[in-house]
Design an enzyme around this catalytic site. Structure first.
Site, PDB file in Angstrom:
ATOM      1  CB  CYS A 108      51.967   7.424   7.937  1.00  0.00           C
ATOM      2  SG  CYS A 108      51.999   6.728   9.614  1.00  0.00           S
ATOM      3  CG  HIS A 217      47.164   7.642   7.812  1.00  0.00           C
ATOM      4  ND1 HIS A 217      47.693   6.699   6.951  1.00  0.00           N
ATOM      5  CD2 HIS A 217      47.829   7.496   8.991  1.00  0.00           C
ATOM      6  CE1 HIS A 217      48.614   5.996   7.582  1.00  0.00           C
ATOM      7  NE2 HIS A 217      48.720   6.460   8.816  1.00  0.00           N
ATOM      8  CD  GLU A 219      46.036   7.363   3.957  1.00  0.00           C
ATOM      9  OE1 GLU A 219      45.948   6.470   4.821  1.00  0.00           O
ATOM     10  OE2 GLU A 219      46.649   8.432   4.161  1.00  0.00           O
TER      11      GLU A 219
END
Length: 260
Positions: A108, A217, A219
Site C-alpha cells: 500500500c 493488503h 498482511e
C-alpha cells in the site's frame, strides 16, 4: 520495518509516538517466519548501515500519504495526513535496498513509496478520476468488512506474482487506498491491474533479490488467503537466503589470513 510518526492523545495533550501496525509485524512473524525489527528515529544517512544489519525490508501501509512534493506536486487535499519523517527514511531505503540486493516487499503506502523513490508519481485521488473505481474502504463498516475482497486484479503471465498465485489469471483483493500510481517509476514493471486499469502490483526489471510491491493488503490475516500466504512465504525464503549468505561471508572473513 518503518515507523509511522503519529500524535496520540486528546484534550490538547497529544504526544508523539512511533508506531508499527500489529497486522504487519504479525504477518512477518507468522507468514514469513521472521522477527520484525524497527529502528526508531533513523535518518536517511543511517540507512546503509542499518540495511547491513537486517535480512529484508517490508515497507508497510499507513494512514498517511507520501508528500506530493516528492513528485513535483502541491498537496491536493490538506485534510489528509502526511508523514514527512517517514518519507525521508523510506525513500532512501528503497534505493539502498535495491542497490544492495536486500529482499524488499512493499504494501500500500510502501508500494507508493517505491514508485515515488524511483521517479514515479501518484494520483492523489483515484476516486476523482473519470472511469476509475473508488478504491477506498467503507470507513463506517466493521474492520473485517473493510479488509474483505473488493475487486479483481488481472495478473501478468510469467511474473513472480503470477507464479505465487499458482498461475491464476485473476485474483480478488481488498482495497483500502485513495491514491495510486500515475507515472510508473524507472525500472518497475506492472504485473497486476484493477478493472479500471489502475496498476495494483509492480516488480523490478533488474532486481538482485526478491522485490515485489502490491497496492492491496496481503498482511491482513495472511494465513487465511492462499496468495497472501505465498507472498509472505516467498519473502521469508528470500530473507533466509540472505541470512545464509551473510553468515557465509562472515565465516570467510574470519578465516582469511591476517595481513602481515
Amino acid at each position: 520495518m518503518p515507523a509511522d510518526h503519529r500524535l496520540l492523545g486528546d484534550h490538547g495533550r497529544a504526544m508523539p509516538f512511533l508506531l508499527l501496525g500489529d497486522k504487519y509485524a504479525r504477518a512477518v512473524k507468522v507468514g514469513a517466519q521472521a522477527q520484525p525489527v524497527m529502528f526508531p528515529l533513523a535518518a536517511a544517512e543511517d540507512v546503509p548501515a542499518l540495511l547491513a544489519m537486517v535480512d529484508g525490508v517490508v515497507l508497510t501501509g499507513s494512514p498517511s500519504n507520501v508528500h506530493p512534493r516528492h513528485f513535483g506536486e502541491a498537496v491536493a487535499d490538506p485534510t489528509l495526513p502526511l508523514d514527512e519523517a517517514r518519507d525521508e527514511v523510506t525513500l532512501a531505503v528503497v534505493r539502498a535496498a535495491l542497490d544492495s540486493g536486500v529482499p524488499l516487499l512493499g504494501i500500500c503506502r510502501g508500494f507508493q513509496e517505491i514508485n515515488v523513490a524511483l521517479g514515479g508519481s501518484l494520483h492523489q485521488a483515484v476516486h476523482a478520476l473519470p472511469g476509475h473505481l473508488d478504491h477506498r474502504e467503507p470507513k463506517d463498516a466493521p474492520i473485517d468488512e473493510q479488509y474483505a475482497p473488493r475487486h479483481a486484479v488481472t495478473l501478468q503471465p510469467g511474473s513472480l506474482l503470477h507464479r505465487l498465485a499458482e498461475g491464476a489469471p485473476v485474483v480478488r483483493v481488498n482495497s483500502l487506498h485513495g491514491q495510486g500510481i500515475k507515472r510508473l517509476g524507472q525500472g518497475l514493471r506492472p504485473v497486476a491491474h484493477a478493472p479500471d486499469g489502475l496498476i495494483e502490483a509492480v516488480e523490478f526489471e533488474d532486481a538482485r533479490a526478491f522485490a515485489l510491491a502490491v497496492q492491496w493488503h496481503p498482511e491482513w490475516r495472511c494465513w487465511d488467503d492462499p496468495l497472501s500466504t505465498a507472498i509472505f512465504r516467498a519473502f521469508g525464503e528470500a530473507i533466509r537466503q540472505r541470512r545464509a549468505r551473510r553468515a557465509a561471508d562472515a565465516r570467510a572473513f574470519a578465516a582469511a589470513p591476517e595481513c602481515p
